[in-house]
Design an enzyme around this catalytic site. Structure first.
Site, mmCIF file in Angstrom:
data_model
loop_
_atom_site.group_PDB
_atom_site.id
_atom_site.type_symbol
_atom_site.label_atom_id
_atom_site.label_comp_id
_atom_site.label_asym_id
_atom_site.label_seq_id
_atom_site.Cartn_x
_atom_site.Cartn_y
_atom_site.Cartn_z
ATOM 1 N N THR A 101 0.838 -1.206 0.000
ATOM 2 C CA THR A 101 0.000 0.000 0.000
ATOM 3 C C THR A 101 0.871 1.253 0.000
ATOM 4 O OG1 THR A 101 -1.404 1.304 1.488
ATOM 5 C CG2 THR A 101 -0.124 -0.410 2.513
ATOM 6 N N ASP A 102 0.312 2.342 -0.522
ATOM 7 C CA ASP A 102 1.042 3.619 -0.489
ATOM 8 C C ASP A 102 1.187 4.140 0.941
ATOM 9 O OD1 ASP A 102 -1.611 4.351 -0.054
ATOM 10 O OD2 ASP A 102 -1.680 5.872 -1.630
ATOM 11 N N GLU A 103 0.389 3.573 1.872
ATOM 12 C CA GLU A 103 0.438 4.087 3.254
ATOM 13 C C GLU A 103 1.793 3.832 3.912
ATOM 14 O OE1 GLU A 103 -3.178 3.552 5.536
ATOM 15 O OE2 GLU A 103 -4.340 3.280 3.704
ATOM 16 N N TYR A 112 -1.341 -0.229 11.211
ATOM 17 C CA TYR A 112 -1.565 -0.944 9.940
ATOM 18 C C TYR A 112 -0.396 -0.713 8.982
ATOM 19 C CZ TYR A 112 -3.195 -1.477 5.092
ATOM 20 O OH TYR A 112 -3.280 -1.795 3.755
ATOM 21 N N LYS A 142 2.506 -3.239 7.354
ATOM 22 C CA LYS A 142 2.690 -3.448 5.904
ATOM 23 C C LYS A 142 4.122 -3.073 5.488
ATOM 24 C CE LYS A 142 -0.043 -4.520 3.183
ATOM 25 N NZ LYS A 142 -0.468 -5.853 2.677
#
Ligand code: NAD
Ligand code: TYD
Length: 352
Positions: free
Chosen positions: A134-136, A159, A163
């Site tokens: 994810t870009d997060e 989260y 990741k």
């Protein structure tokens, strides 16, 4: 015939991906390993339940014996790991399970793939492990600039920390053992089968019932929304054509403030369902802790190297999505009965 181990394929993106792959490719076999947590739902796979190219296995990606057994039985060419705990708000209240599934589960899959594909000197031909990220993991942006593949990882939520940690293990296996891997880092997805804890389906579900629409803080946080099928296409392209070892960012330059998304949903539902659905339902509520202000992807690498481009403009994708939820009321009723009610009460009681 190419054989895929797809994990988390009963969740939102995973189920869309499995259906996309079976539509696109004739000669494939997909073993779909999913624990069926609250977010996994066999109903998402109903349209392919009789397709012999798809085998569903209920199980945990942390279960070494099970994953070993599946490798021995099927001799996978590809592992595509979607399985994860995926909701930021849940990670803020209960981070441990995010470490277990997202970090330990990923390491277990890497280990099992290494056991099956690596003889201590060389890797078997044509194999690949693809981590769906994810870009997060990049953290948050200010008002300008975009995330590129070389942006340093700087996660903020439990989260995104889990990741990012998983991504680092994938890179460690690449760097230490020369494992054939790719990582994709995509922006926020929307589309059919998304669990209504996430912004878009939660707002659709609440608006239909004339319930308040809880916008965190000022609603000016920006997300870069991509229609789920465009993400599925990107993963398919990276799996078959991505250069080994590389990271690919996936996004369609579709940055929107949350309040814009909520107002757009109201506008469409007001027209399709009832004029009672209007902006008076919007309620600004307590902000998310550590809320990232803006995400924005620079997708030039995947466009230039692999020829990927997003096919579904937001104006079309949001109508497709809302139509899907209106046509699948039973799906929504089932996933929001029982445990969802407790979740909603718990998550929003102090905010409202
Ligand atoms: P989701 O929560 O809808 O689905 C996750 C699936 O994984 C569920 O079917 C669940 O049952 C399964 N699962 C959870 N723990 C498991 C375990 N231990 N073993 C086996 N299966 C398990 O998530 P999603 O939105 O479909 O996201 C899929 C992947 O894509 C995740 O890795 C997520 O980080 C990533 N991602 C999501 C988005 C997004 O906008 N939703 C964007 C970029 C990347
Ligand atoms: P979400 O769908 O949870 O995805 P992510 O946190 O992974 O980006 O949230 C998208 C944005 O919407 C995020 O800025 C938080 C905000 N949001 C709300 O304002 N209200 C809500 O009830 C939810 C679930 C999210």
């Amino acid at each position: 015939m190419k054989k895929y181990l797809v994990t988390g394929g009963a969740g939102f993106i995973g189920s869309n991906f499995v259906m996309y792959m079976l539509k696109k490719h004739d000669d494939i076999l997909i073993v779909n390993l999913d624990k069926l947590t609250y977010a996994g739902n066999l109903e998402n796979l109903k349209s392919i339940e009789n397709d012999k190219r798809h085998i569903f296995v209920q199980g945990d990606i942390c279960d070494k014996n099970l994953v070993r057994k599946l490798f021995a039985e099927y001799g996978f060419d590809y592992v595509i790991n979607f399985a994860a705990e995926s909701h930021v708000d849940r990670s803020i209240t209960n981070p441990e399970i995010f470490v277990t599934t997202n970090v330990l589960g990923t390491v277990n899959l890497l280990q099992c793939a290494k056991e099956a594909w690596y003889d201590g000197e060389k890797w078997a031909e044509g194999k690949k492990y693809l981590q769906v990220s994810t870009d997060e993991v990049y953290g948050a942006l200010g008002e300008t600039g975009f995330f590129t593949e070389t942006t340093p990882l700087n996660p903020h939520s439990p989260y995104s920390a889990s990741k990012a940690s998983a991504d680092m293990y994938v890179q460690a296996f690449r760097d230490t053992y020369k494992m054939p891997v790719n990582i994709t880092r995509c922006s926020n997805n929307y589309g059919p089968y998304q669990f209504p804890e996430k912004l878009i389906p939660l707002m659709i579900n609440n608006a239909k019932q004339l319930k308040s629409l809880p916008v965190y803080g000022d609603g000016m946080q920006i997300r870069d929304w991509l229609y789920v099928e465009d993400h599925c296409k990107a993963i398919d392209m990276v799996c078959s054509g991505g250069k080994l070892g590389e990271v690919y960012n996936v996004g369609g330059h579709n940055e929107r403030p949350n309040i814009f998304i909520v107002k757009k949903i109201i506008e469409i539902l007001s027209d399709k369902v009832s004029p009672e659905i209007n902006e008076s339902l919007i309620k600004h509520v307590e902000d998310r802790k550590g809320h990232d202000r803006r995400y924005g992807i620079d997708p030039e690498k995947i466009k230039n190297d692999l020829g990927w481009y997003p096919e579904t403009p937001f104006e079309k994708g949001i109508v497709l999505t809302i139509n899907w939820y209106l046509e699948n009321e039973e799906w929504m009723n089932r996933v929001t009965s029982g445990a969802y009610r407790d979740y909603y009460k718990e998550m929003y009681k102090n905010r409202m």
